[in-house]
Design an enzyme around this catalytic site. Structure first.
Site, PDB file in Angstrom:
ATOM      1  N   VAL A   1      -3.945  -6.737  -6.105  1.00 23.19           N
ATOM      2  CA  VAL A   1      -4.547  -7.718  -5.190  1.00 23.19           C
ATOM      3  C   VAL A   1      -5.847  -8.337  -5.715  1.00 23.19           C
ATOM      4  O   VAL A   1      -6.401  -9.230  -5.075  1.00 23.19           O
ATOM      5  CB  VAL A   1      -4.800  -7.121  -3.779  1.00 23.19           C
ATOM      6  CG1 VAL A   1      -3.493  -6.796  -3.097  1.00 23.19           C
ATOM      7  CG2 VAL A   1      -5.724  -5.910  -3.839  1.00 23.19           C
TER       8      VAL A   1
ATOM      9  N   ALA B   1     -12.286   2.561  -4.503  1.00 24.52           N
ATOM     10  CA  ALA B   1     -13.673   2.588  -4.995  1.00 24.52           C
ATOM     11  C   ALA B   1     -13.694   3.517  -6.194  1.00 24.52           C
ATOM     12  O   ALA B   1     -12.872   4.442  -6.297  1.00 24.52           O
ATOM     13  CB  ALA B   1     -14.626   3.100  -3.917  1.00 24.52           C
TER      14      ALA B   1
ATOM     15  N   THR C   1      -4.036  12.043   1.368  1.00 29.02           N
ATOM     16  CA  THR C   1      -3.246  11.080   0.589  1.00 29.02           C
ATOM     17  C   THR C   1      -3.887  10.953  -0.791  1.00 29.02           C
ATOM     18  O   THR C   1      -4.959  11.515  -1.038  1.00 29.02           O
ATOM     19  CB  THR C   1      -3.278   9.676   1.248  1.00 29.02           C
ATOM     20  OG1 THR C   1      -4.641   9.211   1.246  1.00 29.02           O
ATOM     21  CG2 THR C   1      -2.746   9.678   2.660  1.00 29.02           C
ATOM     22  N   LEU C   2      -3.266  10.146  -1.647  1.00 36.78           N
ATOM     23  CA  LEU C   2      -3.813   9.919  -2.990  1.00 36.78           C
ATOM     24  C   LEU C   2      -5.222   9.339  -2.906  1.00 36.78           C
ATOM     25  O   LEU C   2      -6.152   9.812  -3.568  1.00 36.78           O
ATOM     26  CB  LEU C   2      -2.892   8.927  -3.715  1.00 36.78           C
ATOM     27  CG  LEU C   2      -2.762   9.028  -5.215  1.00 36.78           C
ATOM     28  CD1 LEU C   2      -2.330  10.421  -5.629  1.00 36.78           C
ATOM     29  CD2 LEU C   2      -1.766   7.979  -5.703  1.00 36.78           C
ATOM     30  N   ALA C   3      -5.398   8.307  -2.071  1.00 28.42           N
ATOM     31  CA  ALA C   3      -6.717   7.662  -1.950  1.00 28.42           C
ATOM     32  C   ALA C   3      -7.743   8.676  -1.445  1.00 28.42           C
ATOM     33  O   ALA C   3      -8.874   8.720  -1.939  1.00 28.42           O
ATOM     34  CB  ALA C   3      -6.637   6.460  -1.016  1.00 28.42           C
TER      35      ALA C   3
ATOM     36  N   TYR D   1     -18.598   9.255   1.756  1.00 30.78           N
ATOM     37  CA  TYR D   1     -17.709   8.098   1.928  1.00 30.78           C
ATOM     38  C   TYR D   1     -18.407   6.840   1.403  1.00 30.78           C
ATOM     39  O   TYR D   1     -17.771   5.884   0.965  1.00 30.78           O
ATOM     40  CB  TYR D   1     -17.321   7.966   3.402  1.00 30.78           C
ATOM     41  CG  TYR D   1     -16.083   7.140   3.658  1.00 30.78           C
ATOM     42  CD1 TYR D   1     -14.862   7.471   3.069  1.00 30.78           C
ATOM     43  CD2 TYR D   1     -16.128   6.035   4.504  1.00 30.78           C
ATOM     44  CE1 TYR D   1     -13.736   6.717   3.318  1.00 30.78           C
ATOM     45  CE2 TYR D   1     -14.998   5.281   4.761  1.00 30.78           C
ATOM     46  CZ  TYR D   1     -13.805   5.625   4.163  1.00 30.78           C
ATOM     47  OH  TYR D   1     -12.689   4.871   4.413  1.00 30.78           O
TER      48      TYR D   1
ATOM     49  N   ILE E   1      -4.619  -0.888   1.794  1.00 32.73           N
ATOM     50  CA  ILE E   1      -5.142  -0.893   0.428  1.00 32.73           C
ATOM     51  C   ILE E   1      -6.637  -0.611   0.431  1.00 32.73           C
ATOM     52  O   ILE E   1      -7.372  -1.205   1.219  1.00 32.73           O
ATOM     53  CB  ILE E   1      -4.894  -2.288  -0.201  1.00 32.73           C
ATOM     54  CG1 ILE E   1      -3.390  -2.509  -0.420  1.00 32.73           C
ATOM     55  CG2 ILE E   1      -5.664  -2.456  -1.490  1.00 32.73           C
ATOM     56  CD1 ILE E   1      -3.052  -3.920  -0.849  1.00 32.73           C
TER      57      ILE E   1
ATOM     58  N   LYS F   1     -15.531  -0.613   4.784  1.00 39.05           N
ATOM     59  CA  LYS F   1     -14.717  -0.561   6.017  1.00 39.05           C
ATOM     60  C   LYS F   1     -15.408  -1.310   7.160  1.00 39.05           C
ATOM     61  O   LYS F   1     -14.749  -1.903   8.004  1.00 39.05           O
ATOM     62  CB  LYS F   1     -14.424   0.890   6.418  1.00 39.05           C
ATOM     63  CG  LYS F   1     -13.473   1.625   5.479  1.00 39.05           C
ATOM     64  CD  LYS F   1     -12.129   0.957   5.330  1.00 39.05           C
ATOM     65  CE  LYS F   1     -11.115   1.847   4.633  1.00 39.05           C
ATOM     66  NZ  LYS F   1      -9.883   1.113   4.246  1.00 39.05           N
TER      67      LYS F   1
ATOM     68  N   GLY G   1       0.769  -1.245   0.000  1.00 40.29           N
ATOM     69  CA  GLY G   1       0.000   0.000   0.000  1.00 40.29           C
ATOM     70  C   GLY G   1       0.796   1.288   0.000  1.00 40.29           C
ATOM     71  O   GLY G   1       0.219   2.354   0.215  1.00 40.29           O
TER      72      GLY G   1
HETATM   73  P1  NAP Z   1      -2.772   5.768  -0.701  1.00 38.40           P
HETATM   74  O1  NAP Z   1      -1.435   6.316  -0.431  1.00 38.40           O
HETATM   75  O2  NAP Z   1      -3.429   6.144  -1.989  1.00 38.40           O
HETATM   76  O3  NAP Z   1      -2.735   4.185  -0.524  1.00 38.40           O
HETATM   77  C1  NAP Z   1      -3.751   3.339  -1.010  1.00 38.40           C
HETATM   78  C2  NAP Z   1      -3.046   2.178  -1.641  1.00 38.40           C
HETATM   79  O4  NAP Z   1      -3.960   1.153  -2.090  1.00 38.40           O
HETATM   80  C3  NAP Z   1      -2.273   2.635  -2.864  1.00 38.40           C
HETATM   81  O5  NAP Z   1      -0.956   2.144  -2.769  1.00 38.40           O
HETATM   82  C4  NAP Z   1      -3.070   1.969  -3.964  1.00 38.40           C
HETATM   83  O6  NAP Z   1      -2.351   1.781  -5.150  1.00 38.40           O
HETATM   84  C5  NAP Z   1      -3.440   0.682  -3.301  1.00 38.40           C
HETATM   85  N1  NAP Z   1      -4.340  -0.093  -4.136  1.00 38.40           N
HETATM   86  C6  NAP Z   1      -5.490   0.317  -4.719  1.00 38.40           C
HETATM   87  N2  NAP Z   1      -5.948  -0.668  -5.513  1.00 38.40           N
HETATM   88  C7  NAP Z   1      -5.079  -1.707  -5.409  1.00 38.40           C
HETATM   89  C8  NAP Z   1      -5.003  -3.007  -6.000  1.00 38.40           C
HETATM   90  N3  NAP Z   1      -5.924  -3.438  -6.860  1.00 38.40           N
HETATM   91  N4  NAP Z   1      -3.965  -3.810  -5.650  1.00 38.40           N
HETATM   92  C9  NAP Z   1      -3.014  -3.390  -4.792  1.00 38.40           C
HETATM   93  N5  NAP Z   1      -3.029  -2.181  -4.219  1.00 38.40           N
HETATM   94  C10 NAP Z   1      -4.054  -1.354  -4.525  1.00 38.40           C
HETATM   95  O7  NAP Z   1      -3.808   6.210   0.438  1.00 38.40           O
HETATM   96  P2  NAP Z   1      -3.847   5.969   2.024  1.00 38.40           P
HETATM   97  O8  NAP Z   1      -4.784   7.007   2.515  1.00 38.40           O
HETATM   98  O9  NAP Z   1      -2.480   5.854   2.576  1.00 38.40           O
HETATM   99  O10 NAP Z   1      -4.617   4.574   2.134  1.00 38.40           O
HETATM  100  C11 NAP Z   1      -4.119   3.441   2.846  1.00 38.40           C
HETATM  101  C12 NAP Z   1      -5.244   2.834   3.661  1.00 38.40           C
HETATM  102  O11 NAP Z   1      -5.586   3.710   4.732  1.00 38.40           O
HETATM  103  C13 NAP Z   1      -6.537   2.585   2.892  1.00 38.40           C
HETATM  104  O12 NAP Z   1      -7.121   1.367   3.320  1.00 38.40           O
HETATM  105  C14 NAP Z   1      -7.401   3.753   3.336  1.00 38.40           C
HETATM  106  O13 NAP Z   1      -8.797   3.492   3.203  1.00 38.40           O
HETATM  107  C15 NAP Z   1      -6.989   3.831   4.762  1.00 38.40           C
HETATM  108  N6  NAP Z   1      -7.346   5.067   5.476  1.00 38.40           N
HETATM  109  C16 NAP Z   1      -7.050   6.273   4.935  1.00 38.40           C
HETATM  110  C17 NAP Z   1      -7.404   7.435   5.596  1.00 38.40           C
HETATM  111  C18 NAP Z   1      -7.101   8.790   4.998  1.00 38.40           C
HETATM  112  O14 NAP Z   1      -7.751   9.758   5.401  1.00 38.40           O
HETATM  113  N7  NAP Z   1      -6.150   8.910   4.080  1.00 38.40           N
HETATM  114  C19 NAP Z   1      -8.036   7.374   6.841  1.00 38.40           C
HETATM  115  C20 NAP Z   1      -8.316   6.117   7.391  1.00 38.40           C
HETATM  116  C21 NAP Z   1      -7.966   4.971   6.686  1.00 38.40           C
HETATM  117  P3  NAP Z   1      -2.757   2.780  -6.406  1.00 38.40           P
HETATM  118  O15 NAP Z   1      -2.283   4.119  -6.024  1.00 38.40           O
HETATM  119  O16 NAP Z   1      -2.081   2.195  -7.544  1.00 38.40           O
HETATM  120  O17 NAP Z   1      -4.251   2.708  -6.555  1.00 38.40           O
END
Ligand code: NAP
Length: 261
Positions: A65, A95, A193-195, A155, A92, A162, A13
């Site tokens: 994945v 959506a 972040t990106l997501a 969301y 990871i 989640k 991730g």
């Molecule tokens: P991020 O840097 O964009 O990380 C998300 C990761 O998931 C990226 O590396 C993405 O790769 C990967 N991913 C998506 N589709 C995939 C696939 N088919 N196979 C393998 N990897 C895949 O964002 P992040 O915020 O750090 O997210 C990490 C986790 O934290 C997520 O579960 C997110 O829901 C959770 N989270 C985030 C927040 C927030 O506010 N940022 C808060 C609570 C929880 P690609 O870039 O290639 O898609």
């Protein structure tokens, strides 16, 4: 000596240096863990490789994945190159952008299944492959968000995913307990972040969060990393199946008080 000295972590991730998984990787590195990385798409390699190498890692493998063959390949490589592992990080989620705006009731079957496949089933798929490489027990962790418990407008399908991810954490903790493998989730406050950039109105999340949370600030990837290092280490050996909030206390609040002095 670092808390994770002698342990090996496989991290899924990291997309860039804003990723929560990157905060976790840095914390693990500070605590002495050996690190291995997997990234989602070929185009990410140019960003992930230098980051991984800067922490002394030479295991940097592609894995979407949703593809069982790629999952098998990355774990076969982990077995041959790393032998055993002690820690697995699942950071990871995905959506479709159209499902992170408008109304949840409009979610398509296809969008619902995609979000759940990538964001939830992938934890099962990773855990089942990782446990084989954890003969001495281990720690598995995932990342979740409070939109699983209460409605966070926009969301939408990700909140439902989640909720399923948190239930998955508990069922995996039950199944893997006899193998001395712990499974926990970190519920992080919103972080840019990106997501997160895919969620419409995310800027509002950040603003409201800092207003409402008792500590009146946003959460950083370093703070999440420190908690992840605790969950990865022997200090948390009695904790499994938990959702641990790293949210400056946001989740305890019932009403906002914007006038607090
Ligand atoms: P991020 O840097 O964009 O990380 C998300 C990761 O998931 C990226 O590396 C993405 O790769 C990967 N991913 C998506 N589709 C995939 C696939 N088919 N196979 C393998 N990897 C895949 O964002 P992040 O915020 O750090 O997210 C990490 C986790 O934290 C997520 O579960 C997110 O829901 C959770 N989270 C985030 C927040 C927030 O506010 N940022 C808060 C609570 C929880 P690609 O870039 O290639 O898609």
């Amino acid at each position: 000596m670092g808390k994770l000295e002698g342990k090996t972590a496989l991290i899924f991730g990291v997309a860039n240096d804003h990723s929560i998984a990157w905060g976790i990787a840095q914390a693990f590195h500070r605590e002495g863990a050996k690190l291995a990385f997997s990234y989602a798409m070929p185009s990410l390699e140019k960003r992930v490789r230098p980051l991984a190498e800067s922490l002394g890692s030479d295991f940097i493998e592609l894995c979407d994945v949703t593809d069982d063959a790629q999952l098998d390949a990355v774990f076969a490589k982990a077995k041959s190159q790393l032998g055993t592992i002690d820690i697995l990080v699942h950071a990871i989620a995905f959506a479709n952008r159209e499902d992170l705006m408008g109304r949840f009731v409009d979610t398509s079957r296809e969008g619902f299944l995609l979000a759940h496949d990538i964001s939830v089933y992938s934890l099962v798929a990773l855990a089942n492959r990782a446990r084989v490489l954890m003969p001495n027990g281990g720690s598995i962790m995932t990342l979740t968000y409070y939109g699983s418990q209460k409605v966070a407008p926009k969301y939408n399908v990700m909140g439902v995913a989640k909720a399923a991810l948190e239930a998955t954490t508990r069922y995996l903790a039950w199944d893997l307990g006899p193998e001395n493998i712990r499974v926990n989730a970190i519920s992080a406050g919103p972080i840019r972040t990106l997501a997160a950039s895919g969620i419409s109105g995310f800027r509002d999340y950040l603003k409201q969060f800092a207003t409402i949370a008792p500590l009146h600030r946003n959460v950083t990837i370093d703070q999440v990393g420190e908690v992840a290092a605790f969950l990865a280490g022997d200090g948390s050996s009695a904790i499994t199946g938990e959702v641990m909030y790293v949210d400056n206390g946001f989740n305890i609040m019932g009403l906002a008080n914007e006038d607090r002095e």
